[in-house]
Structures are given as structure tokens and as C-alpha cells.
Design a protein around this motif. Structure first.
Motif, short mmCIF file in Angstrom:
data_model
loop_
_atom_site.label_atom_id
_atom_site.label_comp_id
_atom_site.label_asym_id
_atom_site.label_seq_id
_atom_site.Cartn_x
_atom_site.Cartn_y
_atom_site.Cartn_z
N GLY A 120 -96.63 74.78 -154.83
CA GLY A 120 -97.65 74.74 -153.82
C GLY A 120 -98.71 76.11 -153.64
N SER A 121 -97.73 77.17 -153.56
CA SER A 121 -98.63 78.28 -153.37
C SER A 121 -99.01 79.35 -154.45
CB SER A 121 -98.08 79.29 -152.31
OG SER A 121 -96.65 79.87 -152.89
N VAL A 146 -92.50 75.29 -152.96
CA VAL A 146 -93.14 76.69 -152.37
C VAL A 146 -93.91 77.06 -153.57
CG1 VAL A 146 -92.93 78.71 -151.31
CG2 VAL A 146 -91.94 76.60 -150.41
N TYR A 147 -93.22 77.18 -154.81
CA TYR A 147 -93.96 77.93 -155.97
C TYR A 147 -95.27 77.24 -156.28
CZ TYR A 147 -95.11 80.68 -159.88
OH TYR A 147 -95.77 81.33 -160.59
N VAL A 170 -98.12 77.84 -147.22
CA VAL A 170 -98.28 77.25 -148.58
C VAL A 170 -99.20 76.20 -148.63
CG1 VAL A 170 -97.16 75.31 -149.93
CG2 VAL A 170 -95.49 77.18 -148.92
N THR A 176 -92.29 82.46 -152.26
CA THR A 176 -91.26 81.73 -152.47
C THR A 176 -89.85 82.32 -152.25
OG1 THR A 176 -92.61 81.04 -154.37
CG2 THR A 176 -90.15 80.46 -154.53
#
Ligand SMILES: Nc1ncnc2c1ncn2[C@@H]1O[C@H](COP(=O)(O)OP(=O)(O)O)[C@@H](O)[C@H]1O
Ligand SMILES: [Mg+2]
Lengths: 304, 348
Positions: free
Chosen positions: A84-85, A81-82, A288, A91
Motif C-alpha cells: 500500500g505505502s 502495508v508495504y 497507508v 511497514t
């Protein structure tokens, strides 16, 4: 007298729709059913074997998700998640959401759903993008494929569950197939659209410098269409998630199963909890992938 | 002739559903508007014949829609002709197969575009080396060669920027560097500077001229701007409705415009900047004055003569006297409207 009969006949023609005879209709339907059954008997097994690799992959992924200790999965989710976003808030939100899901005893079903969504997305991307490229390349392919996509998106999913189940029975593969049929149109459409929208001047420049077909495709068209293609991936994931409940009707494990059980037994809490878990997954995937998509078009957007 | 680089012969281009069926009508001289109204086809090019000499800067000029872009795209076959021939270095472009054509575009002729056509997702150095990487040259060498060109168009320091971070003028420098990087000896420039502000455009013209002094490329330069054409062109061809209506040097065109269309084109031009003393030279012994080279423009000659206070100047070439020019002749040449019919009104 004769005159009267003719009038009578005329009237009935207007009042009642001229339809196929009852017996004819029955034979017609039976004919189709029989021939499809014959087809199933003849090729069902071969088709099943054709999908075997997919089945092994799905089973392997499910096992991987379920057998890995939950803290490791949690770290993996946080990292994905981190990266990706690039958003700390998102996150933390994701980690909290998964902690709640696990605490409410939905961990295993969630992992099973994640597995099937991942496999479905991979299948949709690897089949959908080439089809989209083909459509962008030839107008003929586009006019041919567009109505098929329309049908795939609008036909009630229960209707195509019938032939899928007749052909492959109940299980993971037919479920996966049903999800893919429903979820693949957006990625095909947006790949086609994205490539067609690539700036004509840039394409001409590439042509003028002697680029070959693959150099144009890989060096110009795909990179410039990437934001659109990615929007397609996002929509495909969303649609796959919305098929989770229906897929569970034909034997796919995951969050859909308890929802089905809740419907037939009127368990309100169980239904809502699992439904919300699906929603949480959807929101996470969406946020994300949108943030990731935004980063992809960082340089292409501001061109005049 | 051996120093002909690009020869375009009897070139016709018709746009529409069945161009080849229209070719006879066009050859019989149907007008562009009639062809469109009666037959629904667009006349793109109408019997174009142009020979471009090696290392020359050939300008093709015309109003919007006159067929300039269509013509230049025939030279690297981005557009296929309806009939005619295009020969580059003695080789018929139209007989090339796909592979030969691709190689021709990679190594023989490169192009600069009005809207730049840069790859927005690639850095400047990647854009400049685009042609080289297409040829399969490895990244390291391609970047090294590109960096020289980035420097020569004055963009050093911007190698790792993206096109969108640069101004229009800078983006076109990238476009120019990209075209030069392949070492192609033909440069096709389609209104390359038309999208730029006047001052920046003038800068770019100077950049092009100073590069050309060193590189001696064969350049085909499209413009709709006469000032630009006169400043850059060794030779100028004027296009109207797809046909070449006049071709010659800047002086030819200004002194002897072929028709009203051309006259109209040149009426606002500052002739003193274009005409050279040689164009008004004669041989009168009565004239005394300073010595002036034959290729000096009249604007400069007038200054020299008026400063010296004489009635004219001696014209010299290669250090020898070849004639004289009188002050009045020079003034008349730049004042006179080039059409004889209204010359009376000017003198009155
Ligand atoms: N693909 C095309 N189909 C139909 N007509 C075209 C096409 N391309 C150019 N034309 C027409 O050909 C003429 C010349 O166009 P163009 O070469 O673009 O002119 P210029 O570059 O001088 O402005 C115009 O009338 C234009 O409308
Ligand atoms: Mg044009």
C-alpha cells in the motif's frame, strides 16, 4: 373587567411559548412509536433476513482473523502495508505496533475490530460510490441526497441507534448498520465531487470521439476522480473506527467493549490501552491509504 | 453539388432560458447586444450558411466570442442548434438518433481541441488509440495502427510517456494523431494551435499541411489569427457576432474586404506573401522579362523580376503564356491600402 382579561391573555401569550397540549403531545409521540413498532413487527424479520449474508460474511471474516495463527496475520499485515505505502519505515512501524498490541493482550479484540471495519468499509464503498455517481450525474439527485447526508453526519449517533435497535435488536448487524450510517457520507460526497471536478475539456474530447455513457464513466470519470474517491475511502475508514466504542454498546465485539467496561468501572489503564490501540489502527490505515492515494494521482496531478 | 462535404444552412444558435421564443427577434435582425440587454439571451450564431467542399481546408476566423467554437461544435452536434440544418455527405446530422450520432462521431468526424483534451492517466499510445478502442477495436490492432500515426506526427519514442511529460507542442501532436487515427474523413480543429508558441505553431501548421497533401481530408479549422488563416485556408469565412460577414479565398478577402471590420483585420498583413501574380496580371506587349507561374506569390515574383533587371514578367500557366505583370503593378498591389478612400494618401 373584560378589558383586563384580554390584557392578561395577551401577556401570557408572550411569556409562555404557545405549545401543543400535554395530552395531544403524548398521543402524537405514542402514535409515532406505535406505528414504528407495528412496522417492526410486520417487517422486522424480513429485514433481518435481508442482512443475513452480511452477518455470515462478518462472522466468517472474524473467525478467519481469529483462527489464523498470529505470525501469518503479521506477515499479511506487513505485506499489505508495504504494497500500500511502499515505505519500509511504515511497514516496520506497523509490525511493531501489532506486536505490542498482542503482547498487551489486545490481539483478539483488535482482530474483531479489524473485521467489522473491513466489512463496514466494503459496504460503504459498494453502496456509496454508486450513490455518488448518481449524484454527479443528476443535479436533482444531488439536491435531494445532500441534506440526507448532512443529517446522517450531524445527528447524534445514539438517536439513530434507537430505531436500528428496535428494528434489528442487539447484535452485529445493527452495530454494522450504525457504523455504516455514520461512515458512508464522505465516500458519497467525494465520489460526487471527484466526478464533477473532472476536466470539462477531457470530457468533451471523450464525447467528441463517440464514447458511450459507460465508456465515459469507466474510462474517464472514475479514473480521473480516483484520487478524490480514495480520499473519501480514507475518511470513511477513519469515521468507522471512531464508531467502534458506540457500536460495542449494541453488541459488536472488539476494542470498544473493554473501553466501555473501563468507563463503567473506572479502569484507567484498560481504557487508555484499548483507546490507544484504536488510535494506532487509525494512524496505520490513514498513512497507508494516503500514500496509496498519492500514487494514484501520479500522472493526473501535473497536467496543465 | 456532389463534392460538397459539409453544408450548413440557415443556422441559428441562441443561448438562454427560452431560445426558441427569441428566434423571430433574431430573424428580424435584433443585434447581439440588444438581445442580451433587453431579453437576457446570448446570440451564438446568426444565420450561418457555409458549404465546405470535399478535401478542402476551410478556415473559420473571428475574434474571441464571435461564435467560432459554437459553430464547429454544431458539426458533430456537441451543441444542438436553435434552428437550421447541417448536412454531411448528404445526411442530415440533426435527424440522427443517439446511436447514429455516436457512430458518426466515431468514424466520420474527429476533433482536435485548443486545450488538447488528452487523457492524463493514459500513455501516449493509449491516447492516440482512444478513438479506436471506443469503437471496440482490440488493443493489439489499435496500438499497431496508432503507432503509425505517432510516427507520422514525429513522436516516435514517446509511445509510453504520459501527456504531462510532453511539451505543449508535443501534446498537440498527440491530439492530432488521435484525431487522424480513426480515419475519419472530416477533421474539426478548434483553435488547435492557438495555445502554442509562435515557432511551434508554425511547425504544427507545416505538419498539418504536409499531412493534408497526402491525406486529402476535409478540414474545418478555427483560428483567430489571420496569418494562420491565410497560410492554411483554401477558403476562409469570417465570423462576427455569430454571423458570417465574408467568405472566400485569401486573395478575395485581401483584395475585396467586405467591410471595415475585415479591413481592420487585414491591415497589418504582408500582402506580398498572399497575393499571387495572377491577381495583378494584365496583357501588355511592352513588358519583357522572365517567365513566372501564375500561382507564384508576389514576394517571390518581385525577387525574380528585380534580379533579371526587367520591367515585369511573363505569366504562364500549364506552359502557355496567359498574360504579363509589370513591376509597378506588383509594387502597387502590395503597397496600396485596399480601401479606396485612403488610397490617395498612399500614392502622394
Ligand atoms: N453555453 C453557453 N451559454 C451562454 N452563452 C454561451 C455559451 N457558449 C458560448 N456562449 C456565448 O456565445 C458566444 C460565442 O462563443 P464561442 O463560440 O465560444 O466564441 P469563440 O469560440 O469565437 O471565442 C459568446 O458570446 C459566448 O459568451
Ligand atoms: Mg473558442
Amino acid at each position: 373587567m373584560a378589558h383586563f382579561f384580554i390584557r392578561e391573555k395577551k401577556l401570557s401569550f408572550f411569556v409562555e411559548f404557545p405549545k401543543m397540549g400535554r395530552a395531544d403531545l403524548r398521543d402524537f409521540k405514542k402514535g409515532i412509536d406505535e406505528s414504528f413498532k407495528d412496522f417492526t413487527r410486520e417487517y422486522g424479520e424480513a429485514i433481518e433476513h435481508f442482512f443475513d449474508p452480511l452477518l455470515y460474511f462478518l462472522v466468517w471474516l472474524e473467525k478467519l482473523f481469529l483462527n489464523t495463527p498470529w505470525p501469518i496475520i503479521m506477515v499479511a499485515i506487513a505485506v499489505l502495508v508495504y504494497f500500500g505505502s511502499r515505505s519500509l519505515k511504515l511497514t516496520i512501524g506497523a509490525v511493531l505496533a501489532f506486536l505490542v498490541i498482542g503482547y498487551l493482550d489486545m490481539w483478539e479484540d483488535t482482530m474483531a475490530t479489524l473485521a467489522i471495519i473491513s466489512v463496514a468499509t466494503i459496504v460503504c464503498i459498494s453502496v456509496g460510490i454508486p450513490i455518488g455517481i448518481l449524484m454527479a450525474r443528476s443535479n436533482r439527485a444531488q439536491t435531494l441526497i445532500t441534506p440526507i447526508l448532512d443529517v446522517m453526519q450531524t445527528i447524534p449517533s445514539f438517536v439513530y441507534l434507537i430505531p436500528v435497535v428496535m428494528l434489528l435488536g442487539i447484535g452485529k448487524v445493527p452495530g454494522l448498520l450504525a457504523v455504516c450510517i455514520y461512515a458512508i457520507p464522505p465516500i458519497v460526497r467525494l465520489t460526487n465531487l471527484g466526478i464533477r471536478l473532472v476536466d470539462k475539456d477531457v470530457m468533451e474530447a471523450s464525447e467528441a470521439f463517440g464514447a458511450s455513457y459507460s465508456q465515459k464513466l469507466l474510462g474517464v470519470q472514475i479514473p480521473l476522480a480516483l484520487p478524490n474517491i480514495f480520499a473519501g475511502v480514507n475518511q470513511t475508514i477513519m469515521m468507522a473506527l471512531s464508531m467502534v466504542v458506540i457500536a460495542s454498546m449494541i453488541g459488536v465485539k472488539g476494542l470498544g467493549v473493554p473501553v466501555l467496561r473501563a468507563i463503567s468501572n473506572q479502569y484507567l489503564a484498560l481504557g487508555v490501552m484499548n483507546g490507544l490501540a484504536i488510535v494506532v489502527l487509525a494512524i496505520l490505515f490513514d498513512r497507508v491509504s494516503q500514500k496509496f492515494g498519492k500514487r494514484l494521482q501520479a500522472h493526473t496531478e501535473s497536467m496543465k | 453539388m456532389s463534392d460538397t462535404k459539409v453544408a450548413i444552412k440557415d443556422l441559428y444558435k441562441i443561448f438562454g432560458s427560452n431560445p426558441s421564443s427569441m428566434i423571430d427577434k433574431v430573424k428580424d435582425g435584433i443585434s447581439k447586444s440588444d438581445l442580451l440587454e433587453k431579453f437576457g439571451h446570448v446570440l451564438g450564431l446568426d444565420n450561418v450558411n457555409i458549404e465546405v467542399k470535399k478535401s478542402q481546408l476551410q478556415v473559420i476566423m473571428g475574434l474571441s466570442g464571435s461564435g467560432k467554437s459554437t459553430l464547429i461544435r454544431h458539426i458533430n452536434r456537441l451543441i444542438e442548434p436553435t434552428s437550421g440544418s447541417i448536412v454531411v455527405d448528404g445526411e442530415d446530422i440533426l435527424s440522427m438518433n443517439q446511436t447514429e450520432l455516436r457512430n458518426f462521431r466515431r468514424s466520420k468526424a474527429s476533433m482536435v481541441f485548443q486545450k488538447f483534451g488528452l487523457l492524463p492517466h493514459r500513455k501516449i499510445v493509449e491516447n492516440v488509440s482512444y478513438g479506436l478502442t471506443i469503437q471496440g477495436i482490440n488493443k493489439k490492432e489499435a496500438y499497431e495502427r496508432s503507432n503509425q500515426w505517432i510516427e507520422s506526427v514525429g513522436l516516435n519514442g514517446f509511445e509510453n510517456h504520459y501527456p504531462a511529460q510532453l511539451s505543449g507542442g508535443m501534446q498537440q501532436r498527440v491530439g492530432l494523431a488521435r484525431a487522424l487515427a480513426t480515419d475519419a474523413d472530416i477533421l474539426l480543429m478548434d483553435e488547435a494551435f492557438s495555445a502554442l508558441d509562435p515557432l511551434i505553431r508554425s511547425d504544427m501548421q507545416d505538419v498539418l499541411l504536409s499531412l493534408q497533401e497526402k491525406l486529402h481530408k476535409t478540414i474545418i479549422f478555427i483560428t483567430h489569427d489571420l496569418d494562420e488563416a491565410l497560410k492554411l485556408g483554401d477558403n476562409i469565412a469570417i465570423l462576427r457576432d455569430g454571423a458570417v460577414i465574408q467568405s472566400g479565398t485569401a486573395e478575395d478577402i485581401i483584395l475585396h474586404p467586405a467591410d471595415d471590420y475585415v479591413t481592420d483585420f487585414i491591415k497589418d498583413i504582408n500582402k506580398a506573401r498572399v497575393l499571387k501574380v495572377s491577381s495583378v496580371m494584365n496583357n501588355e506587349n511592352s513588358i519583357k522579362g522572365p517567365e513566372i507561374q501564375d500561382n507564384v506569390i508576389i514576394e517571390d515574383a518581385l525577387q525574380t523580376v528585380s534580379k533579371s533587371g526587367s520591367n515585369g514578367a511573363i505569366v504562364i500557366k500549364d506552359g502557355k503564356k496567359i498574360g504579363t505583370v509589370s513591376l509597378t503593378d506588383m509594387i502597387m498591389a502590395i503597397a496600396r491600402s485596399t480601401k479606396n478612400t485612403d488610397s490617395d494618401t498612399v500614392y502622394r
